[in-house]
Enzyme design. Structure first.
Site, PDB file in Angstrom:
ATOM      1  N   ALA A  43      -3.309   7.755  -5.056  1.00  0.00           N
ATOM      2  CA  ALA A  43      -2.034   7.233  -5.158  1.00  0.00           C
ATOM      3  C   ALA A  43      -2.326   5.962  -5.982  1.00  0.00           C
ATOM      4  O   ALA A  43      -2.620   4.907  -4.853  1.00  0.00           O
ATOM      5  CB  ALA A  43      -1.211   7.175  -3.991  1.00  0.00           C
ATOM      6  N   GLY A  93       0.778  -1.149  -0.030  1.00  0.00           N
ATOM      7  CA  GLY A  93      -0.038  -0.058  -0.023  1.00  0.00           C
ATOM      8  C   GLY A  93       0.747   1.211  -0.063  1.00  0.00           C
ATOM      9  O   GLY A  93       2.027   1.054  -0.211  1.00  0.00           O
ATOM     10  N   ASN A  94       0.389   2.410   0.267  1.00  0.00           N
ATOM     11  CA  ASN A  94       1.051   3.702   0.417  1.00  0.00           C
ATOM     12  C   ASN A  94       0.415   4.540   1.555  1.00  0.00           C
ATOM     13  O   ASN A  94      -0.824   4.499   1.971  1.00  0.00           O
ATOM     14  CB  ASN A  94       1.159   4.390  -1.008  1.00  0.00           C
ATOM     15  CG  ASN A  94      -0.218   4.510  -1.658  1.00  0.00           C
ATOM     16  OD1 ASN A  94      -0.958   5.453  -0.972  1.00  0.00           O
ATOM     17  ND2 ASN A  94      -0.706   3.952  -2.480  1.00  0.00           N
ATOM     18  N   ASN A  95       1.149   5.757   1.461  1.00  0.00           N
ATOM     19  CA  ASN A  95       0.841   6.759   2.692  1.00  0.00           C
ATOM     20  C   ASN A  95      -0.506   7.731   2.615  1.00  0.00           C
ATOM     21  O   ASN A  95      -0.925   8.430   3.250  1.00  0.00           O
ATOM     22  CB  ASN A  95       2.024   7.609   2.991  1.00  0.00           C
ATOM     23  CG  ASN A  95       2.978   6.628   3.873  1.00  0.00           C
ATOM     24  OD1 ASN A  95       2.821   5.850   4.422  1.00  0.00           O
ATOM     25  ND2 ASN A  95       4.053   7.162   3.682  1.00  0.00           N
ATOM     26  N   SER A  96      -1.133   7.527   1.317  1.00  0.00           N
ATOM     27  CA  SER A  96      -1.934   8.568   1.007  1.00  0.00           C
ATOM     28  C   SER A  96      -3.447   8.394   1.870  1.00  0.00           C
ATOM     29  O   SER A  96      -4.002   7.056   1.867  1.00  0.00           O
ATOM     30  CB  SER A  96      -2.450   8.266  -0.518  1.00  0.00           C
ATOM     31  OG  SER A  96      -3.375   9.244  -0.996  1.00  0.00           O
TER      32      SER A  96
END
Ligand code: CTP
Length: 403
Positions: A272, A201-204
């Protein structure tokens, strides 16, 4: 604009301070009218300091100014946050037994109530009937959020975030300059599954995309929000006119975006999206039985924004495409990298966020450079501001291009 912030006596009264601060930051004048029990939670001095105006709860002060009539008559907008079960009940019955309820009876300005109370009180038939009565009379009500309440319990009844309260309140009086326009906004970050318990996943957080969706809806646009793994509380108190689709991974986002894009005047890709996904998803949890670590092979996801750019002929004539570029910079600056990106993805507007050092993600403020397509030669720098304000600035620029 002249805003009245009514505060009633609940534990969430302290959050009214943030609501007042935001209205002031946006350049509005604010008069705070607490109920007597609200002052048991937050002192009048705090409200006076934040608003820069005198604070009173009763009709028996400054009688010569006839405040119980004058304040309501002079208001452009009234927000009650938090609105307790008791204040809602008094308002529904037409009571005028303190300065706040008197003002609510006098005013012709739009009124937004942001209820906050324990779940049982919110779900009680009396409260629900009072809310239905007030809605029938044209009073706007922001649904309470789900989460931790006073004490150890949690459930429905939490006051929504101050930014949501302010945005929704302003939508009641903002010019409807985007009426008739269809906007699609993606928000959040996609997750690509590795096994039943893990993902990439990512930080968005989705906050900037949601701020744009909210702002567009507030200005009259029809809005479709495609939310990837966004925290529920960011979605629960949105304007019910915003159509929300929840997706998990890039593939789902791609089909959902393309399913609606052909009807849109503006597509804003704020999410993102993962560039890669694991080539195969393990059906069972991967065990740590190898001493050599773990190697996962990835394959490319479709670049949704790039596919919209090459597939423009399938979109509405004159539809605008907006992309985001989250850059840290390397030997080139973030601006140079973004200008290269707009050559590869010829959008109408590219919004550059400098994310070196992890700024932006999950925060309520943002700094951006707007780079205009197709060549990327024109750019405008926006100094750090709230994500809500940035959303309106972006919409102002898009509106110029739409008309
Ligand atoms: N985007 C997309 N589909 C993808 C990846 C990104 O639609 N598979 C969109 C994002 O929503 C964003 C823009 O493309 O609006 C920029 O994404 P970013 O990841 O910053 O850039 P990339 O194109 O992936 O380029 P690079 O990896 O070189 O930074």
């Amino acid at each position: 604009m002249r805003v009245i912030v009514g505060v009633s006596g609940g534990i969430a009264a302290y959050k009214a301070c943030e609501v007042i601060r935001r209205f002031k930051e946006l350049g509005h004048s604010v008069r705070v009218i607490p109920t007597p029990s609200a002052l048991k939670f937050v002192g009048a001095a705090t409200f006076e300091a934040l608003s820069g105006e005198p604070v009173s709860s009763t009709v028996w002060e400054r009688v010569d100014e006839v405040a119980h009539v004058a304040l309501g008559q002079g208001a452009d907008l009234i927000v009650v946050a938090p609105a307790t079960a008791n204040t809602i009940s008094r308002f529904a019955q037409g009571s005028a037994d303190d300065l706040l309820t008197s003002t609510l009876l006098v005013t012709r300005a739009p009124i937004l109530l942001a209820p906050a109370m324990h779940t049982e009180m919110w779900e009680n038939a009396s409260t629900q009937e009072n809310i239905a009565t007030l809605k029938r009379r044209g009073i706007h009500v922001l649904e309470p959020a789900h989460g931790r309440l006073t004490g150890s319990d949690s459930g429905v009844g939490r006051l929504p975030e101050p930014s949501q309260i302010v945005e929704r309140a302003l939508s009641l009086v903002l010019p409807q300059d985007l009426a008739g326009m269809a906007f699609m906004v993606t928000a959040g970050g996609t997750r690509e599954r590795i096994d039943p318990v893990r993902y990439v996943g990512n930080n968005s957080s989705g906050k900037q995309g949601i701020a744009i969706a909210r702002a567009a809806a507030a200005r009259g646009a029809t809005v479709t929000l495609i939310a990837a793994n966004v925290e529920s509380n960011l979605l629960v108190s949105l304007d019910p006119k915003i159509q929300i689709h929840r997706v998990i991974n890039a593939d789902e986002m791609n089909s959902t975006v393309w399913g609606a894009a052909v009807h849109m005047d503006v597509v804003i890709m704020a999410a993102a999206v993962a560039d890669f996904r694991p080539k195969s998803v393990s059906q069972s949890k991967i065990k740590k039985n190898s001493a050599d670590g773990l190697t996962i092979e990835f394959e490319s996801n479709v670049d949704i924004l790039a596919s919209l750019c090459t597939g423009r002929s399938q979109l509405k004539v004159g539809a605008l495409l907006v992309g985001f570029a989250a850059e840290t910079g390397d030997e080139r600056t973030p601006l140079e990298l973004a200008k290269e990106k707009i050559q590869r993805k010829p959008v109408d507007l590219l919004i550059l966020n400098d994310v070196s050092g992890g700024q932006v993600f999950g925060e309520d403020s943002n700094q951006a450079t707007l780079i205009f397509g197709p060549d990327g030669k024109k750019s405008v720098e926006i100094e750090r501001t709230s994500k809500d304000t940035l959303a309106h600035v972006v919409l102002d620029h898009l509106k110029e291009r739409l008309t």
